[in-house]
Design an enzyme around this catalytic site. Structure first.
Site, short mmCIF file in Angstrom:
data_model
loop_
_atom_site.label_atom_id
_atom_site.label_comp_id
_atom_site.label_asym_id
_atom_site.label_seq_id
_atom_site.Cartn_x
_atom_site.Cartn_y
_atom_site.Cartn_z
N ILE A 106 0.89 -1.16 0.00
CA ILE A 106 0.00 0.00 0.00
C ILE A 106 0.93 1.21 0.00
O ILE A 106 1.88 1.27 0.79
CB ILE A 106 -0.98 0.00 1.21
CG1 ILE A 106 -1.82 1.29 1.22
CG2 ILE A 106 -0.29 -0.20 2.54
CD1 ILE A 106 -2.98 1.27 2.23
N SER A 107 0.72 2.13 -0.92
CA SER A 107 1.59 3.30 -1.04
C SER A 107 1.50 4.15 0.23
O SER A 107 0.55 4.06 1.00
CB SER A 107 1.19 4.16 -2.23
OG SER A 107 1.28 3.41 -3.41
N HIS A 143 -0.64 8.85 -1.84
CA HIS A 143 -2.08 8.82 -2.12
C HIS A 143 -2.62 10.25 -2.21
O HIS A 143 -3.42 10.58 -3.08
CB HIS A 143 -2.82 8.03 -1.03
CG HIS A 143 -2.60 6.55 -1.12
ND1 HIS A 143 -2.49 5.74 0.00
CD2 HIS A 143 -2.47 5.71 -2.18
CE1 HIS A 143 -2.31 4.48 -0.39
NE2 HIS A 143 -2.28 4.44 -1.70
N ASP A 187 -5.42 -7.49 -16.46
CA ASP A 187 -4.13 -6.85 -16.72
C ASP A 187 -4.37 -5.36 -16.98
O ASP A 187 -4.90 -4.97 -18.03
CB ASP A 187 -3.47 -7.50 -17.95
CG ASP A 187 -2.08 -6.94 -18.21
OD1 ASP A 187 -1.71 -5.92 -17.59
OD2 ASP A 187 -1.37 -7.52 -19.05
#
Ligand code: SAH
Length: 262
Positions: A80-81, A86, A172
């Site tokens: 998770i960034s 974010h 994808d």
């Protein structure tokens, strides 16, 4: 005199360094404290972004150190960034994240940012048909399941899923998601090896794409001598269909890759 391309480089470096040094100060002991700290230090500037982030408890998405301003592992080689990343993504996309907007979040991972986007494009009522739509795409089924479970941890998140305003899809992301196009905003949460043209095709005019790209492989002469690396590109499709690309700051994301081996 400093050459202009070096100036660009220095500004980019400074932005990255600021984010990294501020990261420590921005951490909080609650979700509200974390978001307030991001706002106080100017890493989040827009009130709508701040409120959308206040509306999503990161503990539902990053259980180990939810209020630390740093990336956290979520399994399957994904992270998770960091909260400030974010925040940056929302800030760059904010003019395209309005009630009614359609959004594609590629590499949705934990589902956190998908939820924040949903808060920006929908109202509180489940029945508001004029509301926007957010599609999260990840190519790892387990992460798609995880993002779904994470979002169900709050009543508000569950309502967004039940109403169909948010969907998580296994696919994808390098191909975008044609069925939901055109999008006002496309966010890519993993580093691409190029600016995939199909993503620009799936943008509305006007619309904006936020994408980390590895400059070593994008053929940009500015990357020469700087050791390459990943940079955020902001790509605007204007109302007349013309496309404008801007490289804005250096980042470090997991790669946007081919499908995982079974
Ligand atoms: N925004 C997410 C980032 C997760 S890390 C978050 O903050 O939680 C990047 C994600 O991109 C990973 O979940 C990884 O599985 C996904 N990913 C990598 N290549 C992909 C591809 N080709 N298509 C879709 N998702 C991809």
């Amino acid at each position: 005199m400093i050459p202009s391309h070096l100036n660009v480089y220095l500004v980019l470096r400074k932005t990255t360094a600021n984010c990294m040094s501020m990261a420590w100060y921005c951490s909080g002991s609650t979700n509200a404290e974390l978001v307030e700290n991001l706002f106080r230090t100017g890493l989040v500037k827009n009130e709508r972004v701040k409120n959308a982030m206040l509306g999503v408890d990161r503990a539902h998405y990053a259980p180990s150190r939810p209020y630390s301003d740093s990336p956290q592992p979520i399994g399957h080689g994904a992270t998770i960034s960091a909260p400030h990343m974010h925040g940056h993504a929302c800030e760059y996309l904010i003019n395209f994240l309005k009630p009614g907007s359609r959004v594609l979040d590629i590499g949705s991972g934990s589902g956190y940012l998908t939820h924040v986007f949903a808060n920006l494009v929908t109202g509180p009522s489940a029945s508001d048909i004029s509301d926007g739509h957010v599609i999260g795409v990840d190519h790892i089924q387990e992460l798609v399941d995880l993002s779904h479970r994470n979002m169900c941890k709050s009543d508000q998140g569950r309502t967004l899923l039940d109403s169909g305003k948010v969907e998580f899809i296994t696919a994808d992301g390098r191909l975008g998601w044609k069925a939901g196009a055109p999008y006002d905003a496309i966010h890519v949460g993993a580093a691409a090896d190029k600016l995939h043209p199909v993503l620009i095709e799936q943008l509305r005019a006007p619309g904006r794409l936020f994408i980390p790209v590895d400059t070593e492989s994008d053929g940009n002469p500015l990357a020469f001598g700087f050791g390459g690396g990943q940079y955020i590109w902001v790509v605007d499709k204007k109302e007349d269909g013309s496309v404008h690309k801007e490289k804005v700051f250096q980042v470090s994301y997991v790669p946007l890759t081919g499908p995982p081996k079974k």
